[in-house]
Scaffold this active site. Structure first.
Site, PDB file in Angstrom:
ATOM      1  N   GLY A 218      50.734  53.508  40.083  1.00  0.00           N
ATOM      2  CA  GLY A 218      49.483  53.122  40.717  1.00  0.00           C
ATOM      3  C   GLY A 218      48.327  53.936  40.166  1.00  0.00           C
ATOM      4  O   GLY A 218      47.221  53.903  40.693  1.00  0.00           O
ATOM      5  N   PRO A 260      54.971  55.075  35.469  1.00  0.00           N
ATOM      6  CA  PRO A 260      53.668  54.552  35.034  1.00  0.00           C
ATOM      7  C   PRO A 260      53.811  53.421  34.016  1.00  0.00           C
ATOM      8  O   PRO A 260      54.645  53.483  33.119  1.00  0.00           O
ATOM      9  CB  PRO A 260      53.014  55.769  34.373  1.00  0.00           C
ATOM     10  N   GLY A 261      53.015  52.395  34.197  1.00  0.00           N
ATOM     11  CA  GLY A 261      52.936  51.320  33.210  1.00  0.00           C
ATOM     12  C   GLY A 261      51.568  51.393  32.557  1.00  0.00           C
ATOM     13  O   GLY A 261      51.365  51.912  31.461  1.00  0.00           O
ATOM     14  N   ARG A 298      44.375  38.089  32.373  1.00  0.00           N
ATOM     15  CA  ARG A 298      43.890  38.988  33.432  1.00  0.00           C
ATOM     16  C   ARG A 298      42.473  38.690  33.929  1.00  0.00           C
ATOM     17  O   ARG A 298      42.242  38.724  35.141  1.00  0.00           O
ATOM     18  CB  ARG A 298      44.024  40.455  33.010  1.00  0.00           C
ATOM     19  N   CYS A 328      41.506  24.010  27.147  1.00  0.00           N
ATOM     20  CA  CYS A 328      40.792  22.920  27.798  1.00  0.00           C
ATOM     21  C   CYS A 328      40.844  23.069  29.303  1.00  0.00           C
ATOM     22  O   CYS A 328      41.482  22.270  30.022  1.00  0.00           O
ATOM     23  CB  CYS A 328      41.321  21.589  27.314  1.00  0.00           C
ATOM     24  N   GLU A 329      40.226  24.091  29.752  1.00  0.00           N
ATOM     25  CA  GLU A 329      40.125  24.488  31.145  1.00  0.00           C
ATOM     26  C   GLU A 329      39.197  25.699  31.119  1.00  0.00           C
ATOM     27  O   GLU A 329      39.077  26.333  30.058  1.00  0.00           O
ATOM     28  CB  GLU A 329      41.518  24.936  31.637  1.00  0.00           C
ATOM     29  N   TYR A 356      49.924  44.467  30.735  1.00  0.00           N
ATOM     30  CA  TYR A 356      49.883  43.164  31.421  1.00  0.00           C
ATOM     31  C   TYR A 356      49.045  42.130  30.677  1.00  0.00           C
ATOM     32  O   TYR A 356      48.384  41.306  31.287  1.00  0.00           O
ATOM     33  CB  TYR A 356      49.382  43.327  32.875  1.00  0.00           C
TER      34      TYR A 356
END
Ligand SMILES: *Cc1c(COP(=O)(O)O)cnc(C)c1O
Length: 407
Positions: A218, A260-261, A298, A328-329, A356
């Site tokens: 975190g 930890p990431g 993200r 296409c969005e 991520y």
């Protein structure tokens, strides 16, 4: 690694590319270790869902890191990268008993966060030590006040259910060897972390034969200038003193673990794209790059901020742009950003692209997932090729229709 290194990597690539700076990963790892150098038994388990390329995993292993995994497949990747089963911890949520059993049979430390699974696992395998994940019901409040809520989180066993855990342990004779918490990816405030730690210590006292306490992660990293980041050094100082005192009370020197990431890999990563078109509308100037939320989701998924720089014209006069992709969005990377003047063909970098980002990439719009490069000791090492058309077809089955039916 500097901007011109990045630009030349992008120019040689066939499409958008992720680049990771190994020395930044190493700096972060060293920083965390140093902050907790007062701990006799410290274990850092890299949370590989952040970035799971096997060469990155191997690099982590070479530094002495362990591995935190959330699926059988991540465990298999870790083993492939060279981790020993005892260097891996499995902290899944909502997976089947069977998956936990398969991982446990490999000798990996398992962490259970569900009473029903705990009871079933304990009844069948009382000899396999298990860590329990608790939910301390603590989260960082908006203005750094401690709010005790989060009762609806799907993660962890509530601290109010510890009596039930103790009954399961007594009935099954299973061995709880660790207690764990991971309160999410946004601990801003050291005081909140320490508050949650006290709850974890209180829980730990109820289990007589622990080997470790796992404080999860975190840790917050800066995404833009002026962002608050976790002061690891201050946390290290305060938690170390408290942990040593706790071990005295407990009567045994326990291992202190982290997972930890983001802290290790976020800032090491750059996502490099090329500008296909600059499009002036009535309200803004769009710069459209050869990527989209298929490669970096993200901003669209979490409204995350990724700093955007023009590598081809870093000293250029700054103007305001909205950076979008080719999906296409709606796929906005950043709105109304002040960026050095952009021309078609320029290379645009997204920062903090280590955690991520690639692990969440998809083939939406039938685009290839990008290549990955590890910048190590002054050299670019290709650690994943860009996909090919064969990869898109792989596993698809083209069936035969006997009759042509006109509808
Ligand atoms: C995702 C995850 C982490 C890593 O979180 P970061 O915010 O990236 O540091 C650690 N532990 C568990 C159990 C996780 O699921």
């Amino acid at each position: 690694m500097n901007y011109s290194n990045l630009e030349s990597i992008a120019k040689q690539a066939e499409g958008p590319v992720y680049v990771y700076d190994a020395s930044k990963i190493e700096d972060q790892y060293r920083r965390l270790k140093k902050a907790f150098s007062g701990i006799e038994k410290l274990k850092i388990n890299y949370a590989c869902k952040a970035l799971s390329n096997i060469s990155v995993l191997k690099f982590m292993h070479n530094m002495g890191s362990g591995l935190d995994t959330v699926s059988l497949q991540e465990v298999l990747l870790g083993l492939e990268a060279g981790f020993k089963p005892q260097d891996i911890i499995f902290t899944p949520n909502g997976v089947s008993l069977e998956e936990i059993e398969v991982v446990a049979e490999k000798g990996v430390q398992i962490n259970i966060d569900n009473l029903s699974i705990l009871e079933q696992f304990g009844a069948k395998h009382p000899h396999i030590p298990v860590c329990i994940r608790i939910n301390p019901h603590v989260m960082a409040g908006g203005n750094s006040n401690i709010s005790v809520g989060h009762i609806d989180s799907k993660f962890g066993i509530s601290i109010h259910q510890i009596p039930h855990v103790l009954r399961i342990v007594e009935n099954t004779k299973m061995h709880i060897n660790g207690v764990h918490m991971h309160t999410g990816s946004d601990i801003l405030d050291i005081e909140v972390f320490l508050h949650a730690s006290e709850i974890l210590f209180n829980t730990a006292l109820q289990f007589k034969d622990l080997s470790f306490i796992d404080f999860g992660s975190g840790f917050k990293v800066p995404y833009r200038e002026g962002d608050i980041e976790t002061n690891i050094e201050e946390l290290g100082e305060k938690l170390t003193a408290r942990f040593i005192a706790f071990c005295k009370t407990y009567g045994k020197t326990l291992e202190l673990a982290f997972e930890p990431g983001k802290f290790l890999v976020s800032e090491a990563g750059y996502f490099l794209t090329k500008v296909n078109a600059v499009k002036q509308t009535t309200s803004t100037v769009f710069a459209q790059v050869d990527s989209g939320f298929n490669h970096l989701i993200r901003p669209m998924l979490y409204n995350s901020y990724h700093e955007i720089v023009n590598l081809s014209n870093p000293e250029g006069k700054e103007r305001f742009y909205t950076i979008v992709g080719y999906i296409c969005e709606t796929d906005t990377f950043g709105s109304n950003r002040k960026i050095a003047e952009i021309s078609e063909g320029d290379i645009i970098a997204f920062k903090n692209a280590g955690a991520y980002c690639m692990t969440m990439a998809s083939n939406y719009n039938s685009r290839y997932r990008p290549a990955e490069i590890l910048w190590h000791q002054g050299q670019a090492h290709l650690i994943r090729k860009q996909e090919t058309f064969e990869d898109l077809l792989n596993n698809q089955i083209l069936i035969e229709f006997n009759d042509r039916v006109e509808v």
